[in-house]
Write a protein that holds these residues in place. Structure first.
Motif, mmCIF file in Angstrom:
data_model
loop_
_atom_site.group_PDB
_atom_site.id
_atom_site.type_symbol
_atom_site.label_atom_id
_atom_site.label_comp_id
_atom_site.label_asym_id
_atom_site.label_seq_id
_atom_site.Cartn_x
_atom_site.Cartn_y
_atom_site.Cartn_z
ATOM 1 N N ASP A 126 13.236 73.189 55.668
ATOM 2 C CA ASP A 126 11.886 73.581 55.262
ATOM 3 C C ASP A 126 10.821 72.862 56.087
ATOM 4 O OD1 ASP A 126 12.067 71.016 54.299
ATOM 5 O OD2 ASP A 126 11.798 71.546 52.185
ATOM 6 N N ASP A 127 11.257 72.045 57.061
ATOM 7 C CA ASP A 127 10.277 71.292 57.846
ATOM 8 C C ASP A 127 10.294 71.711 59.311
ATOM 9 O OD1 ASP A 127 12.755 70.335 58.428
ATOM 10 O OD2 ASP A 127 12.271 68.221 58.178
ATOM 11 N N LEU A 128 10.821 72.936 59.580
ATOM 12 C CA LEU A 128 10.936 73.365 60.977
ATOM 13 C C LEU A 128 9.589 73.433 61.671
ATOM 14 C CD1 LEU A 128 13.703 76.112 60.903
ATOM 15 C CD2 LEU A 128 13.762 73.913 62.040
ATOM 16 N N SER A 129 8.540 73.835 60.932
ATOM 17 C CA SER A 129 7.242 73.989 61.586
ATOM 18 C C SER A 129 6.538 72.652 61.749
ATOM 19 C CB SER A 129 6.381 74.954 60.791
ATOM 20 O OG SER A 129 6.331 74.541 59.449
ATOM 21 N N THR A 130 7.041 71.596 61.114
ATOM 22 C CA THR A 130 6.334 70.319 61.191
ATOM 23 C C THR A 130 7.062 69.256 62.011
ATOM 24 O OG1 THR A 130 7.351 69.680 59.103
ATOM 25 C CG2 THR A 130 5.138 70.590 58.982
ATOM 26 N N VAL A 131 8.334 69.464 62.315
ATOM 27 C CA VAL A 131 9.059 68.401 63.015
ATOM 28 C C VAL A 131 8.842 68.398 64.521
ATOM 29 C CG1 VAL A 131 10.841 67.956 61.296
ATOM 30 C CG2 VAL A 131 11.205 69.743 62.995
ATOM 31 N N GLY A 132 8.010 69.295 65.039
ATOM 32 C CA GLY A 132 7.783 69.319 66.480
ATOM 33 C C GLY A 132 8.858 70.142 67.139
ATOM 34 N N LYS A 172 30.460 78.479 40.726
ATOM 35 C CA LYS A 172 29.541 77.358 40.521
ATOM 36 C C LYS A 172 29.452 76.498 41.774
ATOM 37 C CE LYS A 172 32.753 74.589 37.752
ATOM 38 N NZ LYS A 172 32.844 73.718 36.581
ATOM 39 N N VAL A 173 28.381 75.714 41.837
ATOM 40 C CA VAL A 173 28.188 74.810 42.969
ATOM 41 C C VAL A 173 27.968 73.410 42.409
ATOM 42 C CG1 VAL A 173 26.787 74.246 44.995
ATOM 43 C CG2 VAL A 173 27.098 76.641 44.334
ATOM 44 N N GLN A 174 28.781 72.448 42.884
ATOM 45 C CA GLN A 174 28.602 71.063 42.477
ATOM 46 C C GLN A 174 28.361 70.216 43.721
ATOM 47 O OE1 GLN A 174 32.454 70.728 40.497
ATOM 48 N NE2 GLN A 174 31.416 70.779 38.510
ATOM 49 N N LEU A 175 27.866 69.001 43.487
ATOM 50 C CA LEU A 175 27.514 68.144 44.613
ATOM 51 C C LEU A 175 28.236 66.804 44.530
ATOM 52 C CD1 LEU A 175 25.746 67.406 47.075
ATOM 53 C CD2 LEU A 175 23.947 66.729 45.469
ATOM 54 N N ALA A 176 28.886 66.436 45.615
ATOM 55 C CA ALA A 176 29.531 65.115 45.711
ATOM 56 C C ALA A 176 28.898 64.345 46.868
ATOM 57 C CB ALA A 176 31.034 65.273 45.943
ATOM 58 N N TYR A 203 19.200 61.775 49.015
ATOM 59 C CA TYR A 203 17.922 61.054 49.076
ATOM 60 C C TYR A 203 16.820 61.933 48.463
ATOM 61 C CZ TYR A 203 14.122 58.343 51.339
ATOM 62 O OH TYR A 203 13.000 57.604 51.598
ATOM 63 N N THR A 204 16.166 62.789 49.274
ATOM 64 C CA THR A 204 15.091 63.621 48.715
ATOM 65 C C THR A 204 15.622 64.868 48.023
ATOM 66 O OG1 THR A 204 14.872 64.915 50.740
ATOM 67 C CG2 THR A 204 13.547 62.914 50.584
ATOM 68 N N GLY A 205 16.827 65.299 48.398
ATOM 69 C CA GLY A 205 17.410 66.520 47.831
ATOM 70 C C GLY A 205 17.135 67.755 48.681
ATOM 71 N N ARG A 206 16.319 67.594 49.744
ATOM 72 C CA ARG A 206 15.945 68.783 50.526
ATOM 73 C C ARG A 206 17.112 69.357 51.345
ATOM 74 N NH1 ARG A 206 10.340 69.828 50.479
ATOM 75 N NH2 ARG A 206 9.273 68.163 49.392
ATOM 76 N N THR A 207 17.976 68.485 51.819
ATOM 77 C CA THR A 207 19.156 68.972 52.545
ATOM 78 C C THR A 207 20.019 69.837 51.625
ATOM 79 O OG1 THR A 207 19.184 67.018 53.931
ATOM 80 C CG2 THR A 207 21.242 68.232 53.768
ATOM 81 N N ILE A 208 20.160 69.382 50.386
ATOM 82 C CA ILE A 208 21.018 70.101 49.438
ATOM 83 C C ILE A 208 20.395 71.458 49.103
ATOM 84 C CG2 ILE A 208 22.179 69.950 47.191
ATOM 85 C CD1 ILE A 208 22.935 67.779 49.331
ATOM 86 N N ARG A 209 19.072 71.490 48.978
ATOM 87 C CA ARG A 209 18.378 72.767 48.748
ATOM 88 C C ARG A 209 18.695 73.734 49.885
ATOM 89 N NH1 ARG A 209 15.668 76.168 51.604
ATOM 90 N NH2 ARG A 209 14.708 74.417 52.670
ATOM 91 N N ALA A 210 18.597 73.248 51.120
ATOM 92 C CA ALA A 210 18.859 74.109 52.281
ATOM 93 C C ALA A 210 20.311 74.588 52.278
ATOM 94 C CB ALA A 210 18.555 73.337 53.570
ATOM 95 N N ALA A 211 21.224 73.689 51.925
ATOM 96 C CA ALA A 211 22.650 74.063 51.898
ATOM 97 C C ALA A 211 22.902 75.121 50.821
ATOM 98 C CB ALA A 211 23.505 72.820 51.638
ATOM 99 N N LEU A 264 13.022 67.210 44.725
ATOM 100 C CA LEU A 264 13.414 68.491 44.128
ATOM 101 C C LEU A 264 14.320 68.174 42.936
ATOM 102 C CD1 LEU A 264 14.358 70.416 47.399
ATOM 103 C CD2 LEU A 264 12.376 70.897 45.947
ATOM 104 N N PRO A 265 14.405 69.100 41.977
ATOM 105 C CA PRO A 265 15.261 68.819 40.802
ATOM 106 C C PRO A 265 16.737 68.985 41.134
ATOM 107 C CG PRO A 265 14.236 70.980 40.585
ATOM 108 C CD PRO A 265 13.685 70.376 41.835
ATOM 109 N N ILE A 266 17.282 68.041 41.890
ATOM 110 C CA ILE A 266 18.680 68.119 42.333
ATOM 111 C C ILE A 266 19.363 66.785 42.033
ATOM 112 C CG2 ILE A 266 20.075 68.067 44.464
ATOM 113 C CD1 ILE A 266 18.138 70.297 45.502
ATOM 114 N N GLN A 267 20.537 66.833 41.402
ATOM 115 C CA GLN A 267 21.309 65.620 41.131
ATOM 116 C C GLN A 267 22.740 65.822 41.594
ATOM 117 O OE1 GLN A 267 19.389 63.351 40.227
ATOM 118 N NE2 GLN A 267 17.712 64.569 39.363
ATOM 119 N N ALA A 268 23.421 64.713 41.854
ATOM 120 C CA ALA A 268 24.820 64.819 42.261
ATOM 121 C C ALA A 268 25.724 64.823 41.036
ATOM 122 C CB ALA A 268 25.176 63.643 43.169
#
Lengths: 315, 187
Positions: free
Chosen positions: B80-86, B133-137, B113-121, B149-153
């Motif tokens: 979600d940061d493609l337009s801002t990372v240069g 279902k999708v779970q996170l380890a 950390y922020t949860g943004r990678t998991i959102r993208a995945a 973001l509202p994401i937990q492992a």
């Protein structure tokens, strides 16, 4: 900002380094898989605008760029000359400045005159991608050809490549000669004397040979690249008849026998069957013409991604 | 001590042996929670989620005698940061050769950390089909207060409360010359 392999405009292969070319090809490899998915779309270029500005007719290249933009979620707008203000007398630069005022992120341009994309790049804030300019360059074609060759042959370095046909008018030949020699292939060109400039070797310093006949060029080649006879560019007679061309320069099974056993055949399309290539060669398993078209979309996705700010893949 | 980027080494929070034990525990928890390895699909997030996912696959096979499905996700095209990372980051390949439809997906990453990678995945996964279902380890959870973001492992190797100026480095033999987790701090 200036990471390696980054170049906003893609104007030609000539001004790219071997590393930059490989960077684009590696990135394209990684985009290929998206075209096999059920949902062939990723959100990468969401909100970006790509204008396809085509002053010459094209079905394959324009469609390929349009699909590439759409599969990256960019908005693609197609402008062809028949419907543009150019026919109403507007100059090229004015057309470009007007398009620029609408803030596109990338303009893909094809024009019958060499150097047009370079002119646009000087005035436009958008990234300019050359989709063919006169007899100068057609960089994305050379990239997709290279991708097709790499897929079958693994590596380009050390390969012997024969380019046959109308070298004089061919931007495909020029871009390919630059790319293949930069990556270490040996290139041999052949065709009617009127269509093969003798001093063609000026283009690159080495690894380019102008052959006296088609047979010499094809002998022992790993790749045989056939160029289209561009009848729309033949205002003056460069060869007597199409029949004669086909007899002396057309790729037949017999001539292909001279190449290596596992040689592959490429053609940038559209083909004139029975003239520069016989139907049995075009339809054989050695012909990778449809692979070229397939990889074209991935190459153009990579180019649009890089032109709008991406970094090229390594390894 | 500082590293090649001038980051200051603070403390080692896991060594190789502890990492092996943490991965073993994660594998046990995953099969316990999902009643075995049936329909399990372990998906590593590039880059350091990939070797961790491979280790989980091996461990689960050892525990259950059945090898779960395995894939790799590259999130670059979904950031979600493609337009801002240069410069847009380098694109690598997503490899989900087996169908994800109705499978139990376990996303694996090294650090949450922020949860943004998991959102993208997750967005990318949904473009491939509809898992049951999708779970996170994750090996390291940097703490809920950093989440954007509202994401937990669902499975956590170790929770390490950190400051924003700190950086967690998970070193794996596939990419580094050692196996350890370190906290570094920006000077």
């Amino acid at each position: 900002m200036n990471k390696p392999f980054r170049r906003r405009d893609l104007l030609g292969i000539r001004n790219l380094s071997a590393e930059e070319i490989i960077g684009i090809l590696n990135t394209a490899e990684n985009f290929r898989e998206i075209n096999q998915r059920e949902i062939k779309k990723v959100p990468t270029l969401r909100g970006k605008t790509v204008i396809n500005l085509f002053f010459e007719n094209s079905t394959r290249t324009r469609t390929s760029f349009e699909l590439a933009a759409k599969r990256l979620s960019a908005d693609a707008v197609n402008i062809s000359v028949a419907s543009s203000s150019v026919t109403k007398g507007e100059t090229l630069i004015d057309t470009a400045m007007n398009l620029d005022a609408m803030s596109p992120d990338c303009i893909v341009v094809r024009h019958g005159s060499a150097g047009v994309p370079h002119q646009l790049a000087k005035v436009s804030k958008a990234a300019i991608v050359n989709a063919g300019d006169g007899a100068n360059e057609h960089p994305t074609q050379a990239l997709l050809d290279a991708m097709t060759i790499r897929e079958r042959k693994g590596n380009i370095e050390g390969l012997e490549v024969a380019i046959i046909g109308d070298i004089l008018h061919s931007r495909v030949a020029r871009s390919n000669i630059h790319l293949l020699t930069k990556l270490g292939a040996k290139v041999r060109v052949a065709g009617p004397k009127t269509l093969v400039p003798n001093d063609f070797a000026y283009l690159v310093e080495n690894n380019l040979e102008v052959c006296p006949n088609v047979e010499t060029a094809i002998e022992n080649a790993d790749v045989v690249m056939i160029l289209r006879i561009q009848s729309e560019r033949q205002d003056s007679a460069f060869f007597p008849t199409l029949r004669e061309y086909s007899i002396h320069y057309g790729l037949t099974n017999e001539r292909l026998e001279l190449a290596k056993k596992d040689a592959i055949v490429l053609h940038p399309g559209p083909m004139n069957r029975g003239i520069e290539i016989s139907s049995d060669v075009a339809d054989s398993s050695r012909s990778l013409i449809l692979d070229q078209v397939k990889y074209g979309v991935a190459v153009r996705m990579a180019v649009l991604y890089l032109a709008t700010g991406g970094a090229a893949s390594g390894e | 001590m500082t590293d090649e980027y001038g980051l200051i080494e603070k403390s080692k929070i896991m060594d190789g042996a502890r990492m092996i034990r943490a991965v073993s525990r994660l594998a046990s928890e995953i099969v316990e929670e999902n009643h075995g390895a049936k329909d399990l699909y372990i998906v590593g997030i590039r880059r350091r989620g990939v070797p961790l996912a491979e280790r989980l696959v091996a461990k689960i096979e050892e525990l259950e005698g059945e090898k779960p499905l395995y894939g790799i996700i590259d999130i670059t095209l979904y950031r979600d940061d493609l337009s801002t990372v240069g410069a847009n980051p380098i694109v690598n390949r997503t490899e989900l050769s087996a169908d994800i439809e109705d499978k139990k997906i376990i996303l694996v990453d090294d650090v949450l950390y922020t949860g943004r990678t998991i959102r993208a995945a997750m967005d990318q996964l949904m473009d491939f089909g509809r898992p049951s279902k999708v779970q996170l380890a994750v090996l390291i959870d940097r703490g809920k207060e950093h989440r954007e973001l509202p994401i937990q492992a669902d499975y956590i190797g170790k929770t390490v409360p950190t400051k924003k100026a700190e950086i967690i480095k998970v070193m794996l033999k596939e990419y580094d010359d050692t196996e350890a987790v370190w906290i570094y701090e920006k000077p």
